[in-house]
Design a protein around this motif. Structure first.
Motif, PDB file in Angstrom:
ATOM      1  N   GLY A  78       0.785  -1.215   0.000  1.00  0.00           N
ATOM      2  CA  GLY A  78       0.000   0.000   0.000  1.00  0.00           C
ATOM      3  C   GLY A  78       0.818   1.265   0.000  1.00  0.00           C
ATOM      4  N   ASP A  79       2.062   1.194   0.505  1.00  0.00           N
ATOM      5  CA  ASP A  79       2.837   2.409   0.742  1.00  0.00           C
ATOM      6  C   ASP A  79       3.983   2.604  -0.245  1.00  0.00           C
ATOM      7  N   GLY A  80       4.316   1.571  -0.987  1.00  0.00           N
ATOM      8  CA  GLY A  80       5.487   1.643  -1.854  1.00  0.00           C
ATOM      9  C   GLY A  80       5.193   2.257  -3.210  1.00  0.00           C
ATOM     10  N   ARG A  81       6.263   2.487  -3.957  1.00  0.00           N
ATOM     11  CA  ARG A  81       6.154   3.023  -5.323  1.00  0.00           C
ATOM     12  C   ARG A  81       6.081   1.870  -6.314  1.00  0.00           C
ATOM     13  N   HIS A  82       4.911   1.641  -6.851  1.00  0.00           N
ATOM     14  CA  HIS A  82       4.711   0.581  -7.837  1.00  0.00           C
ATOM     15  C   HIS A  82       4.853   1.159  -9.245  1.00  0.00           C
ATOM     16  N   PRO A  87       0.270  -4.935 -11.535  1.00  0.00           N
ATOM     17  CA  PRO A  87      -1.108  -5.394 -11.295  1.00  0.00           C
ATOM     18  C   PRO A  87      -1.543  -5.276  -9.846  1.00  0.00           C
ATOM     19  N   GLN A  88      -0.595  -5.040  -8.928  1.00  0.00           N
ATOM     20  CA  GLN A  88      -0.937  -4.941  -7.511  1.00  0.00           C
ATOM     21  C   GLN A  88      -0.978  -3.491  -7.033  1.00  0.00           C
ATOM     22  N   ALA A  89      -0.759  -2.526  -7.923  1.00  0.00           N
ATOM     23  CA  ALA A  89      -0.746  -1.116  -7.518  1.00  0.00           C
ATOM     24  C   ALA A  89      -2.091  -0.737  -6.919  1.00  0.00           C
TER      25      ALA A  89
END
Length: 290
Positions: A78-82, A87-89
C-alpha cells in the motif's frame, strides 16, 4: 539493488493460501497478483518475500508471526512506489479530507507495570501527511490530511508533523499517568526537550503562530503547554525502522492515516489488526522501553 524474489505459481499460492487462518485468508487472497504476477515490481518483491515467510510460519503453527509478516507485506503493497503497469498497484481515488482522528483501544492489554510506554510517528508523501501513535495498553490513534496553499505549517513539514503526532497522543493519555514517549526523530526530540526546559517560545522556522479560524491556539502552542505540564513525561529516542514493536506500529499507523486521505479501505480494521499483532511482539519482549 533490489533483490529478485521469484513469483509463485498459481497452484503454489492457492495451496498455501488455503492453509491460512480465517482472519488472514482474505487478506492474503488480495495479494494474489503480487505473489504470482508482479515479477518486475520492487515493492511487490519485498511483500512477496514477507508473504512466503508468512505462509511458512502458518505451516509451522506460528499464527502470531504470520500476522505480523502479512501486516508488513500489506504495508509495502500500500505504501510503496509501484510501476504504472503493476497489477498490484493500489487504486488512487479522488482526494478527500480525513482530518478527524481515528482512535481506539485493542482490548486485553494493560501495558507494562509502572509508566505507560508509547510511540509516535509521522508519514509525509506528495503533499499528504499521516500521524499515528500506539501505547503499550492497546490505545492507538491516527490522523491524515493534505497540505493546502494556506497551511500554517511552514517549510519544516516533516518536523511539525512529528510534533503533531506527539500532540495527538497527549490529547488521549491522561495527565496524571507517568508516560515514556518514544520518538524516532532527533529534530522533534530537541524541540520537546527544549520545551521541557521552559523554552516554549522556540518553534520550527516558518510555523504560523496566529490563532486558528476556530479561535483555538496553534497545535504546537498547545503541545508546549502539555509537555511543560506533565512532570511524569519521559522522552526517549528510538531508532526508526529498527524493529522496535511500538515504533513500527506508530510508523504503520501514520502510513495508514496518510493513505486513507486518498484511498477507500477499512482503515480502522486494518489499524486494529496491526496494533494487535505488534502488541503481541511488544509484550513477548517484556515491554522494554527502547
Amino acid at each position: 539493488m533490489t533483490m529478485h524474489v521469484p513469483t509463485m505459481s498459481l497452484r503454489e499460492f492457492d495451496d498455501a493460501q488455503h492453509l491460512m487462518p480465517p482472519g488472514l485468508a482474505g487478506r492474503t487472497q488480495r495479494m494474489r497478483a503480487c505473489a504470482t504476477r508482479a515479477a518486475w515490481c520492487g515493492c511487490c518483491g519485498v511483500a512477496r518475500r514477507l508473504l512466503r515467510l508468512g505462509f511458512a510460519a502458518v505451516r509451522h503453527g506460528d499464527g502470531e508471526t504470520a500476522e505480523v509478516l502479512v501486516t508488513e507485506a500489506e504495508h509495502y503493497l500500500g505504501d510503496g512506489r509501484h510501476p504504472a503497469n503493476c497489477p498490484q498497484a493500489p487504486p488512487r481515488p479522488a482526494v478527500r479530507d480525513s482530518r478527524a482522528p481515528a482512535q481506539g483501544q485493542v482490548p486485553g492489554w494493560t501495558g507494562s507495570p509502572g509508566a505507560l510506554v508509547a510511540a509516535t510517528d509521522a508519514s509525509w508523501k506528495h503533499g499528504t501527511c499521516g500521524i499515528g501513535y500506539a501505547a503499550g495498553d492497546g490505545r492507538w490513534g491516527m490522523r491524515g490530511w493534505t497540505f493546502g496553499p494556506q497551511d500554517p505549517t511552514g517549510p519544516r513539514r516533516v518536523l511539525v508533523s512529528e510534533l503533531r503526532a506527539v500532540g495527538l497522543l497527549l490529547d488521549r493519555v491522561e495527565d496524571g499517568r507517568d508516560l515514556v514517549l518514544l520518538v524516532d526523530s532527533l529534530s522533534a526530540l530537541r524541540y520537546l526537550r527544549a520545551w521541557r526546559r521552559g523554552d516554549t517560545g522556540l518553534m520550527p522556522d516558518g510555523y504560523d503562530l496566529r490563532p486558528r479560524r476556530s479561535g483555538a491556539a496553534p497545535s504546537l502552542v498547545r503541545l508546549t503547554r502539555q509537555v511543560v505540564g506533565r512532570p511524569g513525561l519521559r522522552l526517549e529516542y528510538v531508532k526508526g525502522h529498527s524493529g522496535h514493536p511500538l515504533n513500527e506500529t506508530a510508523d504503520s499507523l501514520a502510513s495508514i492515516a496518510r493513505r486513507r486521505v486518498t484511498e477507500t479501505f477499512d482503515s480502522t480494521a486494518r489499524a486494529e489488526g496491526l496494533v494487535e499483532a505488534f502488541l503481541h511482539a511488544w509484550h513477548r519482549t517484556g515491554g522494554i522501553a527502547a
